[in-house]
Design a protein around this motif. Structure first.
Motif, PDB file in Angstrom:
ATOM      1  N   LEU A   8      -1.644  -8.855   9.676  1.00 37.66           N
ATOM      2  CA  LEU A   8      -2.630  -7.782   9.530  1.00 37.66           C
ATOM      3  C   LEU A   8      -2.335  -6.633  10.492  1.00 37.66           C
ATOM      4  O   LEU A   8      -2.376  -5.453  10.103  1.00 37.66           O
ATOM      5  N   ILE A   9      -2.015  -6.954  11.750  1.00 35.36           N
ATOM      6  CA  ILE A   9      -1.771  -5.913  12.765  1.00 35.36           C
ATOM      7  C   ILE A   9      -0.568  -5.058  12.392  1.00 35.36           C
ATOM      8  O   ILE A   9      -0.596  -3.832  12.479  1.00 35.36           O
ATOM      9  N   VAL A  10       0.519  -5.708  11.943  1.00 34.58           N
ATOM     10  CA  VAL A  10       1.741  -4.979  11.586  1.00 34.58           C
ATOM     11  C   VAL A  10       1.470  -4.017  10.426  1.00 34.58           C
ATOM     12  O   VAL A  10       1.853  -2.840  10.453  1.00 34.58           O
ATOM     13  N   PHE A  11       0.758  -4.519   9.411  1.00 36.05           N
ATOM     14  CA  PHE A  11       0.473  -3.660   8.258  1.00 36.05           C
ATOM     15  C   PHE A  11      -0.529  -2.553   8.608  1.00 36.05           C
ATOM     16  O   PHE A  11      -0.461  -1.448   8.059  1.00 36.05           O
ATOM     17  N   SER A  48      -8.059   6.888   0.054  1.00 29.73           N
ATOM     18  CA  SER A  48      -8.625   6.138   1.182  1.00 29.73           C
ATOM     19  C   SER A  48      -9.407   4.930   0.688  1.00 29.73           C
ATOM     20  O   SER A  48      -9.254   3.809   1.204  1.00 29.73           O
ATOM     21  N   VAL A  49     -10.233   5.149  -0.344  1.00 34.45           N
ATOM     22  CA  VAL A  49     -11.024   4.042  -0.904  1.00 34.45           C
ATOM     23  C   VAL A  49     -10.110   2.966  -1.479  1.00 34.45           C
ATOM     24  O   VAL A  49     -10.298   1.762  -1.241  1.00 34.45           O
ATOM     25  N   ALA A  50      -9.077   3.404  -2.217  1.00 31.23           N
ATOM     26  CA  ALA A  50      -8.190   2.436  -2.872  1.00 31.23           C
ATOM     27  C   ALA A  50      -7.416   1.605  -1.856  1.00 31.23           C
ATOM     28  O   ALA A  50      -7.304   0.376  -2.007  1.00 31.23           O
ATOM     29  N   THR A  51      -6.891   2.245  -0.823  1.00 37.11           N
ATOM     30  CA  THR A  51      -6.060   1.506   0.148  1.00 37.11           C
ATOM     31  C   THR A  51      -6.902   0.641   1.083  1.00 37.11           C
ATOM     32  O   THR A  51      -6.525  -0.498   1.397  1.00 37.11           O
ATOM     33  N   ILE A  52      -8.058   1.163   1.524  1.00 33.29           N
ATOM     34  CA  ILE A  52      -8.936   0.342   2.367  1.00 33.29           C
ATOM     35  C   ILE A  52      -9.465  -0.839   1.560  1.00 33.29           C
ATOM     36  O   ILE A  52      -9.586  -1.969   2.068  1.00 33.29           O
ATOM     37  N   GLY A  53      -9.743  -0.588   0.277  1.00 29.74           N
ATOM     38  CA  GLY A  53     -10.179  -1.682  -0.592  1.00 29.74           C
ATOM     39  C   GLY A  53      -9.118  -2.758  -0.728  1.00 29.74           C
ATOM     40  O   GLY A  53      -9.429  -3.958  -0.746  1.00 29.74           O
ATOM     41  N   ALA A  54      -7.843  -2.337  -0.835  1.00 23.56           N
ATOM     42  CA  ALA A  54      -6.747  -3.307  -0.928  1.00 23.56           C
ATOM     43  C   ALA A  54      -6.683  -4.177   0.329  1.00 23.56           C
ATOM     44  O   ALA A  54      -6.475  -5.402   0.245  1.00 23.56           O
ATOM     45  N   PHE A  55      -6.881  -3.556   1.497  1.00 25.49           N
ATOM     46  CA  PHE A  55      -6.891  -4.335   2.743  1.00 25.49           C
ATOM     47  C   PHE A  55      -8.064  -5.309   2.758  1.00 25.49           C
ATOM     48  O   PHE A  55      -7.936  -6.437   3.247  1.00 25.49           O
ATOM     49  N   ILE A  93      -9.352  -6.988   0.461  1.00 27.03           N
ATOM     50  CA  ILE A  93      -9.152  -8.203  -0.344  1.00 27.03           C
ATOM     51  C   ILE A  93      -7.840  -8.891   0.004  1.00 27.03           C
ATOM     52  O   ILE A  93      -7.365  -9.746  -0.731  1.00 27.03           O
ATOM     53  N   GLY A  94      -7.225  -8.478   1.125  1.00 29.24           N
ATOM     54  CA  GLY A  94      -6.030  -9.155   1.611  1.00 29.24           C
ATOM     55  C   GLY A  94      -4.715  -8.673   1.042  1.00 29.24           C
ATOM     56  O   GLY A  94      -3.668  -9.252   1.337  1.00 29.24           O
ATOM     57  N   SER A  95      -4.735  -7.601   0.214  1.00 26.30           N
ATOM     58  CA  SER A  95      -3.482  -7.070  -0.355  1.00 26.30           C
ATOM     59  C   SER A  95      -2.903  -6.025   0.602  1.00 26.30           C
ATOM     60  O   SER A  95      -2.853  -4.824   0.303  1.00 26.30           O
ATOM     61  N   TYR A  96      -2.449  -6.494   1.768  1.00 28.95           N
ATOM     62  CA  TYR A  96      -2.006  -5.576   2.821  1.00 28.95           C
ATOM     63  C   TYR A  96      -0.784  -4.767   2.398  1.00 28.95           C
ATOM     64  O   TYR A  96      -0.733  -3.548   2.561  1.00 28.95           O
ATOM     65  N   SER A  97       0.240  -5.469   1.887  1.00 31.02           N
ATOM     66  CA  SER A  97       1.485  -4.773   1.548  1.00 31.02           C
ATOM     67  C   SER A  97       1.250  -3.741   0.443  1.00 31.02           C
ATOM     68  O   SER A  97       1.820  -2.644   0.473  1.00 31.02           O
ATOM     69  N   GLU A  98       0.376  -4.071  -0.511  1.00 28.50           N
ATOM     70  CA  GLU A  98       0.114  -3.127  -1.593  1.00 28.50           C
ATOM     71  C   GLU A  98      -0.668  -1.915  -1.090  1.00 28.50           C
ATOM     72  O   GLU A  98      -0.426  -0.781  -1.506  1.00 28.50           O
ATOM     73  N   GLY A  99      -1.612  -2.135  -0.186  1.00 31.42           N
ATOM     74  CA  GLY A  99      -2.365  -1.031   0.397  1.00 31.42           C
ATOM     75  C   GLY A  99      -1.462  -0.070   1.146  1.00 31.42           C
ATOM     76  O   GLY A  99      -1.571   1.158   1.011  1.00 31.42           O
ATOM     77  N   VAL A 100      -0.545  -0.632   1.949  1.00 33.92           N
ATOM     78  CA  VAL A 100       0.401   0.213   2.684  1.00 33.92           C
ATOM     79  C   VAL A 100       1.340   0.916   1.711  1.00 33.92           C
ATOM     80  O   VAL A 100       1.660   2.104   1.879  1.00 33.92           O
ATOM     81  N   ALA A 101       1.798   0.205   0.690  1.00 31.42           N
ATOM     82  CA  ALA A 101       2.728   0.799  -0.279  1.00 31.42           C
ATOM     83  C   ALA A 101       2.098   1.993  -0.977  1.00 31.42           C
ATOM     84  O   ALA A 101       2.740   3.029  -1.187  1.00 31.42           O
ATOM     85  N   PHE A 140     -12.505  -6.155  -8.783  1.00 27.23           N
ATOM     86  CA  PHE A 140     -12.440  -5.121  -7.744  1.00 27.23           C
ATOM     87  C   PHE A 140     -10.994  -4.625  -7.613  1.00 27.23           C
ATOM     88  O   PHE A 140     -10.745  -3.417  -7.459  1.00 27.23           O
ATOM     89  N   TYR A 141     -10.047  -5.554  -7.680  1.00 19.66           N
ATOM     90  CA  TYR A 141      -8.630  -5.187  -7.612  1.00 19.66           C
ATOM     91  C   TYR A 141      -8.254  -4.278  -8.786  1.00 19.66           C
ATOM     92  O   TYR A 141      -7.542  -3.280  -8.625  1.00 19.66           O
ATOM     93  N   ARG A 142      -8.735  -4.628  -9.987  1.00 18.51           N
ATOM     94  CA  ARG A 142      -8.441  -3.803 -11.161  1.00 18.51           C
ATOM     95  C   ARG A 142      -9.040  -2.398 -11.008  1.00 18.51           C
ATOM     96  O   ARG A 142      -8.445  -1.402 -11.429  1.00 18.51           O
TER      97      ARG A 142
END
Length: 666
Positions: free
Chosen positions: A85-88, A120-127, A129-137, A314-316
Motif C-alpha cells: 500500500l505504501i509503495v503504491f 480523483s474519484v475513480a482512482t481513490i475508489g480503486a484504492f 477496494i484494494g485495486s492499488y496497481s490499477e488506481g496508480v495506472a 462499484f468497480y464497474r
C-alpha cells in the motif's frame, strides 16, 4: 467534461499566470477556475520545450508501477499489505498530486463536473477496494496522455509564432544626421530608418532610397524578390536583399501590417467554431449524465440482481467513470482548428477565427471584384486619341487633373505623362462620385472621367467611345469633347487557374466591377467566369450580393478596395486581398490573402475542408470507442486497465490526427 478553462487551446497557450504546482504532468499549463482568458498569446516569447527531467515525479511513478507489476506478474511476488500500500501510495502521490490539487480547488468552487474530480474519484475508489496497481495506472497513464497533449499544443504554438513573429527588436534610425539603434516602438511617423542588406524592415513606410529589392515571404508567402522604387510602400517583415536602404516611416510599430497580422492570429483562437461550441454545450449535459449513470451502475443492480456484490458493481462504476473522460474531444478539436489556422498562415492566408474555417466548407458561390483581385490593378495607357489638341497637350491636361486622385487609372495617366506634368497645374479639382473629376487648368474647365461624366454635363461625344472595350478616360475642355485615352489592366497570372479550380469544386463564379460592362465581359470570357456585372457603384455591388444571398447562396466575396468593404462585411465569408488591399477592407474581412493570388481562394476552401474532416474523424472515433468501452465496462467485461488504455489511446490518436494538419502540403 465542462472544463474549457482547463482544456481550451487558447488557455493552454496563454499560461503566464498558471500556478507553479500545475506545471508538471497532468496539470501542467493549467489555469485556475476563475481565469477566463481565451486568447492565443503570440506576442510573448514561446516557452522552451520542457526536458524529460522536469517530469521526474511522473517518470518515478511510472518506474515504480513497472517494478511492482514486474514483481507481481513476472516473479509472482507481492509485498505484504502495508509495504504494498505504501509503495503504491507514493507512486499515486507522485503522479497525481496536481490532479488531486486541481480537483480540490475546483470542488471549493462547487465545480464537481470536471475530469480532475472524475479521475480523483475513480482512482481513490480503486484504492478503497484494494485495486492499488490499477488506481496508480489510471493516474499515471492519464498524466502521460496530458503530457503528450501539452507537447502537441506547444508545438502548434511555436510553428505559428516562428512563422509570424519576425519583428526586429532594434531598428537603426537617422536623427540629426546621426544613425543610432533604438527600440522600434520609439520611432515616430516620417522619421527615416536605415535597413542594411539582409536585415528585416521593422516598420511600415515608403522607400526613401531610389530602389531596393525585398523578400516578402513573411507577409505574402512568396519568396521571389520584389523590387521597390522610391515612394513605394515597404512593410515590416520584408527582408532587404541587396543594399543599404532608407525607409520613411508611415505607421507606428503597433499599427504595422505585421503587427496587425499577429493580432489577427492571436484573436483567431478566441472565435470558436460551431463544432467547438457544440462540444462545450454537449459537455454541460454529458458530464452530469455520466456521473448519474455511474451511480446507477453501482446501486441499481441491488434491486434487480439476487447475487448483488457492492465491490463488483462499484468497480464497474469506476471503470465507467474513467472511460467517460472526454480528453480526446476536448483537446483534439480546438487543436485541429488551430492546426488549420497554422496551415493557412504558412500558405499566406489568415483566418480571423476557427469559425471561418467551418464557413468555407459551406460556400457554393464565389463573388469577386475585378480590379486588384482578378487583375493586377496596374494600368497602362494603350492609346491616346484627340480632336483639337495634340496628344501631348491632351495627356498633360489629363495628368494634371488626375494627379489629385489615388485611383489606379489616374496613376497610370500620370505615370505615362511623366515629367510633362510639371508644365500644368489643376485647380479646384472635385470628384464626381462614380463619374470622374472636374477641375480648372489655365482658366479652362476640364472634365476627365468615363462617358457618364460627359452625359451628366450634356457634352456630345463620338459613339465609338461607348464601343471601346478597354477602360477609357474621356476628356472635355470648356464643355467641348477633346478626346480619350484607353487604358488596360493586366489579368493576374493565376486568375484563370483559380477559376478552373473553383469550377472543379462545383462553385458558381461571379464577377462584379465598377468598370464598364464591355470590359467586364471581356475579362469574364477570357477567364471562364459564370456571371459578370459591370457599371456598378458600391451600392450596386451590395444589391447584387444581397440578391444572391436572398436566393439561398452561401457566398464568399473577394475584394481589395475601400468600396468593397461593405460587400465583404455582407458576405458569409469576406476575403480581402491583403498585399494591395485597403486597410478598411482587410479590417472588415474574415479571411486575408496576403500575396494577392486569386488561386489562394480555393486553397482557403481546401484548408477548411481538411480541418473539418479531421475534426469530425476525431469526434467519430472518440465517441465510438467510448460508447463501446462504456457498455463493456458497465457489463463487467472491461476492467480499469482496459478503460484507461482505451481513453488515453484514443486521446493520443485524436491528437496525432489533429497535429497532422500542420504537416499537410498544399
Amino acid at each position: 467534461m465542462e472544463n474549457t478553462d482547463h482544456k481550451d487551446i487558447g488557455k493552454k497557450l496563454n499560461n503566464e499566470e498558471v500556478h507553479k504546482a500545475d506545471q508538471h504532468a497532468a496539470g501542467e499549463h493549467r489555469h485556475d477556475h476563475d481565469e477566463e482568458d481565451e486568447t492565443l498569446n503570440l506576442t510573448e516569447a514561446p516557452e522552451e520545450a520542457e526536458s524529460w527531467l522536469s517530469h521526474w515525479p511522473l517518470l518515478t511513478a511510472l518506474l515504480i508501477l513497472v517494478i511492482m507489476l514486474t514483481l507481481e506478474y513476472g516473479f509472482k511476488y507481492q509485498p505484504d499489505f502495508p509495504v504494498n500500500l505504501i509503495v503504491f501510495l507514493i507512486a499515486f502521490g507522485l503522479s497525481g498530486y496536481n490532479v488531486l490539487g486541481m480537483a480540490w480547488r475546483k470542488a471549493k468552487h462547487f465545480d464537481f463536473f470536471n475530469e480532475f474530480f472524475l479521475m480523483s474519484v475513480a482512482t481513490i475508489g480503486a484504492f478503497s477496494i484494494g485495486s492499488y496497481s490499477e488506481g496508480v495506472a489510471v493516474m499515471v497513464f492519464y498524466s502521460i496522455g496530458e503530457w503528450f497533449q501539452d507537447a502537441a499544443v506547444n508545438r502548434a504554438k511555436k510553428s505559428i509564432k516562428a512563422l509570424l513573429d519576425i519583428r526586429p527588436d532594434k531598428v537603426t534610425v537617422i536623427r540629426n544626421g546621426q544613425s543610432s539603434e533604438v527600440d522600434p516602438k520609439t520611432v515616430q511617423l516620417n522619421e527615416i530608418i536605415q535597413v542594411k542588406a539582409g536585415e528585416k524592415v521593422a516598420l511600415d513606410g515608403e522607400l526613401y532610397s531610389n530602389a531596393a529589392s525585398f523578400n516578402t515571404a513573411a507577409l505574402t508567402g512568396e519568396s521571389k524578390p520584389d523590387t521597390k522604387r522610391k515612394g513605394e510602400k515597404v512593410l515590416a517583415g520584408m527582408i532587404n536583399l541587396d543594399r543599404v536602404s532608407e525607409v520613411q516611416v508611415k505607421a507606428l510599430f503597433k499599427d504595422s501590417k505585421l503587427s496587425q497580422i499577429l493580432e489577427m492570429v492571436q484573436d483567431a483562437t478566441a472565435r470558436k467554431s460551431q463544432t467547438q461550441l457544440f462540444i462545450s454545450r454537449f459537455a454541460k449535459i454529458y458530464t452530469p449524465i455520466v456521473f448519474a449513470l455511474a451511480l446507477l451502475v453501482c446501486f441499481a443492480p441491488y434491486f434487480f440482481v439476487d447475487t448483488y456484490n457492492f465491490h463488483q458493481w462499484f468497480y464497474r462504476a469506476l471503470v465507467f467513470l474513467v472511460i467517460s473522460c472526454p480528453c480526446a474531444l476536448v483537446v483534439s478539436i480546438p487543436l485541429g482548428y488551430f492546426g488549420g489556422i497554422g496551415l493557412a498562415s504558412r500558405n499566406g492566408i489568415l483566418f480571423k477565427g476557427s469559425n471561418f474555417l467551418d464557413v468555407m466548407t459551406k460556400i457554393n458561390t464565389v463573388i469577386m471584384d475585378k480590379t486588384g483581385t482578378l487583375t493586377k490593378g496596374v494600368f497602362k495607357v494603350q492609346q491616346v486619341k484627340t480632336v483639337s489638341l495634340s496628344s501631348e497637350e491632351l495627356m498633360q491636361m489629363a495628368a494634371a487633373i488626375e494627379a489629385s486622385s489615388t485611383h489606379p487609372i489616374a496613376k497610370a495617366v500620370v505615370e505615362y505623362a511623366g515629367h510633362k506634368l510639371e508644365d500644368l497645374k489643376a485647380e479646384n479639382v472635385e470628384e464626381i462620385s462614380g463619374h470622374g473629376l472636374k477641375g480648372t487648368i489655365n482658366g479652362k474647365t476640364v472634365l476627365a472621367g468615363n462617358a457618364k461624366l460627359l452625359k451628366k454635363f450634356s457634352i456630345a461625344y463620338p459613339g465609338e467611345v461607348d464601343n471601346l472595350v478597354d477602360t477609357v478616360v474621356v476628356l472635355a475642355v470648356d464643355n467641348q469633347y477633346a478626346g480619350y485615352i484607353t487604358i488596360a489592366d493586366e489579368i493576374k497570372e493565376d486568375a484563370k487557374e483559380a477559376i478552373e479550380r473553383m469550377h472543379s469544386l462545383k462553385l458558381q463564379t461571379v464577377m462584379l466591377s465598377g468598370d464598364k460592362q464591355a470590359v467586364v465581359e471581356k475579362v469574364a470570357k477570357s477567364l471562364g467566369i459564370d456571371e459578370a456585372y459591370g457599371d456598378l457603384l458600391p451600392d450596386g455591388k451590395v444589391a447584387k450580393v444581397q440578391g444572391f444571398k436572398d436566393a439561398g447562396s452561401r457566398i464568399a466575396f473577394v475584394g481589395d478596395g475601400v468600396n468593397d468593404a461593405p460587400v465583404v462585411a455582407l458576405a458569409d465569408a469576406g476575403i480581402a486581398m491583403g498585399g494591395l488591399g485597403s486597410d478598411a477592407t482587410i479590417e472588415t474581412a474574415d479571411i486575408v490573402i496576403q500575396n494577392d493570388q486569386p488561386s489562394k481562394i480555393t486553397t482557403a476552401i481546401r484548408i477548411g475542408n481538411i480541418t473539418s474532416r479531421v475534426v469530425w474523424q476525431n469526434i467519430t472515433i472518440a465517441m465510438l470507442v467510448k460508447v463501446i468501452v462504456l457498455v463493456l465496462g458497465a457489463g463487467g467485461v472491461a476492467n480499469l486497465w482496459e478503460a484507461v488504455i482505451a481513453d488515453v489511446g484514443v486521446a493520443l490518436l485524436a491528437i496525432l490526427n489533429a497535429v497532422r494538419i500542420q504537416r499537410i502540403k498544399l
